[in-house]
Design a protein around this motif. Sequence first.
Motif, PDB file in Angstrom:
ATOM      1  N   SER A   1       0.841  -1.201   0.000  1.00 10.36           N
ATOM      2  CA  SER A   1       0.000   0.000   0.000  1.00 10.36           C
ATOM      3  C   SER A   1       0.876   1.252   0.000  1.00 10.36           C
ATOM      4  O   SER A   1       0.540   2.260  -0.624  1.00 10.36           O
ATOM      5  CB  SER A   1      -0.955  -0.018   1.204  1.00 10.36           C
ATOM      6  N   HIS A   2       2.024   1.173   0.677  1.00  6.40           N
ATOM      7  CA  HIS A   2       2.953   2.310   0.698  1.00  6.40           C
ATOM      8  C   HIS A   2       3.476   2.608  -0.717  1.00  6.40           C
ATOM      9  O   HIS A   2       3.341   3.728  -1.217  1.00  6.40           O
ATOM     10  CB  HIS A   2       4.116   2.007   1.655  1.00  6.40           C
ATOM     11  N   GLU A   3       4.050   1.608  -1.360  1.00  7.59           N
ATOM     12  CA  GLU A   3       4.666   1.857  -2.670  1.00  7.59           C
ATOM     13  C   GLU A   3       3.619   2.232  -3.719  1.00  7.59           C
ATOM     14  O   GLU A   3       3.876   3.063  -4.584  1.00  7.59           O
ATOM     15  CB  GLU A   3       5.483   0.636  -3.129  1.00  7.59           C
TER      16      GLU A   3
ATOM     17  N   ASN B   1       0.852   3.859  -3.165  1.00 10.04           N
ATOM     18  CA  ASN B   1       0.457   5.243  -2.891  1.00 10.04           C
ATOM     19  C   ASN B   1       1.416   6.249  -3.540  1.00 10.04           C
ATOM     20  O   ASN B   1       1.023   7.355  -3.902  1.00 10.04           O
ATOM     21  CB  ASN B   1       0.395   5.480  -1.380  1.00 10.04           C
ATOM     22  N   HIS B   2       2.677   5.844  -3.668  1.00 11.00           N
ATOM     23  CA  HIS B   2       3.661   6.756  -4.257  1.00 11.00           C
ATOM     24  C   HIS B   2       3.356   7.103  -5.717  1.00 11.00           C
ATOM     25  O   HIS B   2       3.866   8.104  -6.226  1.00 11.00           O
ATOM     26  CB  HIS B   2       5.062   6.155  -4.184  1.00 11.00           C
ATOM     27  N   SER B   3       2.581   6.284  -6.403  1.00  6.41           N
ATOM     28  CA  SER B   3       2.256   6.642  -7.782  1.00  6.41           C
ATOM     29  C   SER B   3       1.533   7.992  -7.795  1.00  6.41           C
ATOM     30  O   SER B   3       1.714   8.797  -8.706  1.00  6.41           O
ATOM     31  CB  SER B   3       1.403   5.560  -8.440  1.00  6.41           C
TER      32      SER B   3
ATOM     33  N   TYR C   1       5.825  13.693   0.822  1.00  8.07           N
ATOM     34  CA  TYR C   1       6.120  12.586  -0.109  1.00  8.07           C
ATOM     35  C   TYR C   1       6.157  11.255   0.651  1.00  8.07           C
ATOM     36  O   TYR C   1       5.468  10.296   0.298  1.00  8.07           O
ATOM     37  CB  TYR C   1       7.463  12.898  -0.771  1.00  8.07           C
ATOM     38  N   GLU C   2       6.977  11.169   1.675  1.00  3.13           N
ATOM     39  CA  GLU C   2       7.088   9.921   2.434  1.00  3.13           C
ATOM     40  C   GLU C   2       6.174   9.904   3.660  1.00  3.13           C
ATOM     41  O   GLU C   2       5.663   8.855   4.031  1.00  3.13           O
ATOM     42  CB  GLU C   2       8.532   9.676   2.873  1.00  3.13           C
ATOM     43  N   GLY C   3       5.987  11.068   4.284  1.00  2.00           N
ATOM     44  CA  GLY C   3       5.182  11.115   5.515  1.00  2.00           C
ATOM     45  C   GLY C   3       3.726  10.764   5.260  1.00  2.00           C
ATOM     46  O   GLY C   3       3.140   9.938   5.955  1.00  2.00           O
TER      47      GLY C   3
ATOM     48  N   TYR D   1      11.021  12.043   8.892  1.00  2.00           N
ATOM     49  CA  TYR D   1       9.898  12.585   8.107  1.00  2.00           C
ATOM     50  C   TYR D   1       8.940  11.479   7.690  1.00  2.00           C
ATOM     51  O   TYR D   1       7.784  11.743   7.389  1.00  2.00           O
ATOM     52  CB  TYR D   1      10.427  13.340   6.879  1.00  2.00           C
ATOM     53  N   TYR D   2       9.364  10.229   7.662  1.00  2.00           N
ATOM     54  CA  TYR D   2       8.436   9.115   7.379  1.00  2.00           C
ATOM     55  C   TYR D   2       7.394   8.997   8.492  1.00  2.00           C
ATOM     56  O   TYR D   2       6.214   9.243   8.290  1.00  2.00           O
ATOM     57  CB  TYR D   2       9.182   7.779   7.316  1.00  2.00           C
ATOM     58  N   SER D   3       7.854   8.542   9.655  1.00  2.00           N
ATOM     59  CA  SER D   3       6.897   8.157  10.696  1.00  2.00           C
ATOM     60  C   SER D   3       6.430   9.350  11.522  1.00  2.00           C
ATOM     61  O   SER D   3       5.284   9.386  11.959  1.00  2.00           O
ATOM     62  CB  SER D   3       7.521   7.092  11.602  1.00  2.00           C
TER      63      SER D   3
HETATM   64 ZN   LIG Z   1       8.237   5.582   0.379  1.00  2.00          ZN
END
Ligand SMILES: [Zn+2]
Length: 632
Positions: free
Chosen positions: A311-313, A315-317, A345-347, A418-420
């Motif tokens: 789901s993470h990858e 979503n990046h589209s 972007y990542e968060g 910035y991710y989590s």
């Molecule tokens: Zn990512």
Amino acid sequence: MKITPLASALLAAGFALAADPAFADVAPPQDVPFNGTLQIKVDATDLAHRIFRVHETIPAQAGPLTLLYPQWLPGNHSPTGPIDKLAGLVITANGKTLPWTRDPLNVYAFHVDVPAGASSVEATFQYLTPQDTKQGRVVMTPEMLNLQWNAVTLYPAGYYASRIKAQASVTYPAGWQAGTALEVASTSGDTVSYKPIDYDDLVDSPVYAGKYFKRLDLDPGAKAPVHMDLVADEAKYLEVKPEQLQYFRNLVQQMYKMYGAHHYDHYDFLVSLSDKMSGNGLEHHRSSEDGTSADFFTEWKKNALARDLFSHEFNHSWDGKYRRGADLATPSFNVPMSDTLLWVYEGQTQFWGQVMAARSGLWDADQAHDMWAYTAATYDKGRPGLASWRNVQDTTNDPIIAQRRPLPYRNYQASEDYYSAGQMIWLDVDGKLRELSGNKKNIDNFGKAFFGMDNGEWNVNPYTFEDVVKTLNDIQPYDWKSYLRTRLDGHGSLIGGVASHGWKLVYTDKPSDAVKAVEARRHFTDLTYSVGVSIGKDGNIGDVLWDGPAFKAGLSPGMQIVAVNGKEYSSDAIKDAVTAAAKDKSAPIELLVKNFDEYQTLHVAYHDGLKYPHLERDKGKPDHLAELLKAR
Ligand SMILES: [Zn+2]
């Protein structure tokens, strides 16, 4: 690709720099068409030596030519192009070898002089893939390979990557099948020729190929097909149960319901099920690289925590590839990136990755709660560095600073938070939107408004911080600028979203299933929130919480715990000692530690027992977390 004000400024600087002999002599990229098409032939059959052999034809004219090896890699957000593994470079024209020189101030640039009468140069070289993980990600095994085009191509300096056409072909090991977002033009024996494509899209379209291959349709009958292409260590790992397939089909539909648009004409999850090839998670516009363990499907329960990778990858589209921070949308792979908006972007992708894992059924509610508790605890007590000297905004520099190298004191240094932390900030934003609007507006409105425009369009659509603020204001007027900047630039709490969703973060002496699974997966004992240490196999210390009880007792990440209260170290021995010291305040936690060749006994002054994070319902408030995680 649209070009941004910041990239233009970089280009302007590039022009100035290029004229100065103290800087690298490389022409900056320009928005002009490149005449001709790069012809790239890759021989991927040398599995024994794990080598890709490249033959490339590059249209050229007489005079100086600079060839670039991609340095700044999208998705990595850093100058990590694997140039240390490029070898055997020979450049010829009209059958004659041309001497090349590497630019002394830019090791990714190769200069040659093209002789009169030549209309192209031929470059041959090898990409020597890592033989073990110390050298990098293992990408070739006897059963599968992962081909990334940035590793096996050179391109001419002086052009936007989007203005160069490229036509690639690959010779695969006999009988193998390949998954990729590239479209096949023709096949001859084991050689597949792909249709010509812009060079930036080629680099964005890697290949996973393998001896054991399976293709699943995740959206039967759709105009924009979505597939999952699996390669595996053994045929038995390709077995996917109907209910597992259904979760992934749900994922596609849940994303469409929220965003209301998608940004591809077809999409492929490129999945390796392997304990030999290195794991991976890398986003692309029309595909993603999803490297997970061999038994991901066959030991479904054991691998629950790995499921939000997909789901993470995916979503990046939307977030990262189609909409991208303006300072990250660079015109070529050799222009520096600026990562200031990675908390979007990542968060937000980390946020949606976990929300969509729940909405699709990949996670049940308990698994989702455990993971949110795990993340919330990190930003409650697990990042003293963010409470003192660093902020979330500054961690967006970490892809360039640390490049994912292991760190001595990660909790104090902070890294890529910035991710989590970004995930927690977006949960907070969802809570605030609900509060201000009387629960009429929420983060789904933001997702749709910010990422869900122009269905089918997949040219990069860049944005700035002001664009984020404006979209939030359009949904619900508020001082969103201060709201976000306080959290990004300050040192205060980042977990207000837990309370605003009707839950409390609590600590008990029982680990959640998520903590147990993380411990099992990474082979360590997590005592972060009690004695302030995580311990690897055989008592080797991982991280020591800055200024925590273990830190104050003198423990450090280089040490090994040999014995606990006079008994040989085990995970249970130290947990038992912590529990006993809570019951009897005079009971010791005495650790015999090895530091280089020296042994010493350290006393940890800690009597509050084991502590593990959980979410507990606050019955006085509505359960907005349940609303957030519920399938649409
Ligand atoms: Zn990512």
